[in-house]
Design an enzyme around this catalytic site. Structure first.
Site: not given
Ligand SMILES: *[C@@H]1O[C@H](CO)[C@@H](O)[C@H](O)[C@H]1NC(C)=O
Ligand SMILES: *[C@@H]1O[C@H](CO)[C@@H](O)[C@H](O)[C@H]1NC(C)=O
Length: 723
Positions: A64, A93-94, A168, A170
């Site tokens: 979104g 992460c925007l 990211h 992760e």
């Protein structure tokens, strides 16, 4: 649990990588307690009141836009938390770099102290542009060349305790920039924990599953072994009733490498059948002509099935045989949507009959064939079943000896009286949906969308009112031998599969291990397509690797959510050779936590993983929940059996499930005298699903071709069957 160990509050925006981030935090800061909440779970007042009890907050990524309040929930209000209540916040992460790897340039200080050359995975669609000399200080960049120029990859607020990275940390493919960055960030002092906070955010992850300990009588498996290397599996099936279209029949067949075991369920009219339809408050059971409902009460169908299986636990079978008896059948795509709590959307019923979303039979007598050694295991869960065991052994041995005298296969006769009529999806409509899917990707709603469509095939069977599904399966098997083939005749649904994709397998407890093998990236074998060329086209392609990587990260998340920390990527993007295609396969494994689980929870671990990871990520895209919601609006039909899974749940606690692709299915309600899809009994309809993953890099023409190529594997069978 010590009250003084660090505590992290992880705010999840309904993402499919959240548990990977939790696992990274746990690795970076040992002995920490991680509490995961959804971004709409608490009000800002509640959040403000509990924040001082946490060492810091991690804001996870999500689909979104930051501008849509429903997408980010309480996160937007973190800015307004007063100074004295605030703890450090680490954002990930925007927000197009879906699943791509970029080099990150940084200054080697602060957050990046001791961090070497960084290559990180990026999934974002949006990025920020900073004001010169504003409150936000950039810490790292990626060079996107002419497309976006220098894109900010990490930032820090000059006056408030806010840090964020755009990549990211992760992801399984992020090197450096993950662990070390989080450790650098870990600088705030911990605050005492309180019972009040605990009651608001729940226990910390990973948790031990809290199943009621219980004791049941166990069933003993009886096994006898024959060595019959020459007897084809199909011949065994025919001895056991495969040709009788009125009988239920189940076969899970390893028809090609890397498959090994084939499983034949020796079922008949008196076998116990279960079915369930999403939205119902009962499971339907039947045995022969007898039908009865079992109400679910407050449970979902998964807990009901757990309760069904526990008292049927079996022991004493041979440990090298993966199946001793148990449930065999399919779990449809919409069953997975129910678990994800995705609401069904209203669809017009266009000559489409509803298959049960779960359709299984309890197999008490079975034959397992080990194709490596030619061994055949005859097994039963029934007590005093010697007579059946001996009789079956005698019949199989006899068939094997008489086999050499007769020619192996007479030429197949035509199954249909006319060529099949194939109703493909509408090409322009399909391509316009690809364009729409890409709009969703660019606006940050999804990282990858697996768009699919149904193709319908109408045939005129020679035998009325129903064609021989078994004969059709044998032709599919010949045209398209596959490691995870299957023939399920569980009226009213008949499924013929030549699936190349294992979804999930789990070994029997104790020390149960789960393995998932997602495929993303397929090319057909052809002259000139050597292994080197295939590797170049698949593992050498940014687009193909990105598709695969996203699914790997999604599956790691699903697994972490059940088993806790012990998840690893055993194989990443390896090109494997199959009978007719080259495919790029990754392997992810998870293991039960060493201690914390009691015996019964060990028994249901694989089942729990299955529940949490449906529908298969390779058929949805990521993040899963938002992606399937979007796909519902792009696709015309319920997917039904297609892109669900089929396989077994073994009474000893193991299981093996494949993805329903390269498959066809039809509705055949015996009680109504054949197929009901069409009013004309001389015509019957089969359905085949196919599709592909749409990413930011997808080309509509190539996606259409890929979908058609996947369909061909099944359509060829119908064409051949028309004689
Ligand atoms: C916290 O809760 C536990 C269990 O409910 C209770 O035993 C303990 O006394 C409580 N501690 C405080 C400080 O209220
Ligand atoms: C589609 O599936 C949903 C459950 O996800 C169900 O409620 C609905 O009735 C199905 N529609 C058709 C036409 O089968």
């Amino acid at each position: 649990m010590s009250l003084s160990s660090p505590r992290i509050l992880l705010i999840d925006s309904y993402d499919s990588f959240t548990y990977n981030l939790a696992a990274l935090c746990l690795k970076a800061i040992p002995n920490t307690h991680i509490h995961i909440i959804k971004n709409d779970q608490l009000s800002i007042q509640q959040l403000t009141s509990i924040l001082p009890h946490f060492s810091f907050v991690v804001v996870g990524p999500g689909p979104g836009s930051p501008e849509v309040p429903e997408d980010i929930g309480v996160i937007s209000q973190l800015w307004k938390v007063p100074e004295h209540s605030l703890v450090p916040v680490f954002g990930v992460c925007l927000g197009c770099r879906h699943g791509q790897i970029s080099q990150i340039h940084h200054n080697g200080a602060g957050l990046f102290k001791g961090v070497g050359e960084t290559h990180a995975v990026r999934y974002h669609s949006l990025h920020v542009v900073l004001k010169d000399n504003g409150d936000i200080e950039p810490l790292a960049w990626a060079d996107d060349g002419t497309e976006n120029g220098r894109v900010v990859m990490a930032i820090k607020h000059r006056n408030r305790p806010f840090w964020a990275v755009q990549y990211h940390p992760e992801s399984t493919r992020t090197s450096e920039g993950g662990l070390q960055v989080l450790q650098n960030f870990w600088r705030a002092t911990s605050q005492p924990w309180s019972n009040g906070t605990h009651s608001l955010v729940g226990p910390s992850w990973p948790q031990s599953t809290s199943m009621k300990p219980s004791q049941y009588d166990v069933t003993s498996v009886m096994t006898s072994v024959l060595h019959l290397p020459n007897l084809p599996v199909a011949d065994m099936c025919e001895l056991l009733g495969a040709k009788d279209e009125s009988l239920p029949f189940v076969l899970l067949e390893s028809a090609a490498q890397p498959g090994r075991f084939s499983i034949i369920g020796c079922v008949d009219h008196d076998s116990l059948k279960l079915s369930y339809t999403v939205g119902d408050d009962q499971v339907r059971l039947s045995r022969g002509a007898k039908h009865w409902p079992e109400p679910l009460g407050h449970d979902d169908v998964w807990s009901w099935l757990t309760a069904f299986m526990l008292p049927r636990k079996a022991i004493g079978g041979l440990s090298n045989v993966p199946f001793w008896g148990g449930l065999v059948g399919y779990l449809g795509y919409e069953l997975g949507l129910e678990t994800l709590q995705v609401l069904p959307i209203h669809r017009k019923v266009v000559l489409q009959t509803r298959h049960p979303d779960l359709n299984m039979v309890f197999v008490e007598r079975s034959i397992v064939v080990d194709s490596h050694f030619g061994d055949v295991y005859i097994q039963t869960l029934k007590s005093n079943d010697n007579q059946w065991m001996e009789e079956t052994a005698r019949r199989l041995t006899l068939a094997s000896t008489s086999l050499s005298a007769t020619p192996p296969h007479e030429p197949p006769c035509a199954l249909f009286s006319q060529p099949p009529v194939i109703h493909l999806p509408h090409e322009l409509v399909y391509k316009s949906r690809i364009a729409k899917a890409k709009e969703y990707l660019f606006s940050g709603e999804s990282y990858e969308l697996c768009l699919t469509a149904h193709t319908r095939i109408t045939v005129h069977p020679r035998r009325i009112p129903t064609s021989s599904s078994w004969e059709l399966y044998k032709r599919l098997h010949r045209c398209n031998p596959a490691p995870y083939s299957g023939f399920l005749r569980l009226h009213p649904s008949i499924l013929l599969s030549s699936s190349p994709e294992r979804f999930l397998s789990f070994t029997r407890p104790p020390n149960s291990r789960c393995q998932l093998r997602p495929i993303k990236g397929t090319i057909r074998k052809a002259p000139g397509i050597t292994r080197e060329v295939a590797e170049q086209l698949l593992a050498g392609s940014k687009k193909e690797v990105a598709e695969n990587l996203m699914i790997v990260d999604l599956i790691r998340h699903d697994l972490h959510s059940v088993v806790g920390e012990r998840v690893s990527v055993k194989q990443f993007c390896r090109v494997e050779e199959y009978e007719t295609v080259w495919q790029m396969v990754s392997v992810i494994e998870g293991a039960a936590p060493a201690s914390s689980l009691d015996v019964d929870s060990q028994d249901v671990l694989g089942w729990e993983v299955l529940k949490r990871s449906l529908p298969p990520g390779s058929m949805t895209g990521a993040p899963k929940k938002r992606s399937v919601e979007i796909l519902q609006t792009l696709e015309d039909n319920n997917r039904s059996i297609y892109s669900g899974v089929f396989g077994y749940l073994d009474a000893g606690g193991g299981g093996d499930w494949s993805v329903v692709i390269r498959s066809c299915f039809k509705y055949d309600d015996l009680s109504r005298g054949g197929a009901v899809d069409f009013p004309d009994p001389k015509v019957e309809t089969w359905t085949v699903g196919a599709g592909g993953a749409i990413t930011a890099l997808s080309d509509p023409d190539a996606e259409w071709d890929e979908m058609i190529a996947k369909l061909q594997s099944v359509l060829r069978t119908f064409e051949a069957a028309a004689g």
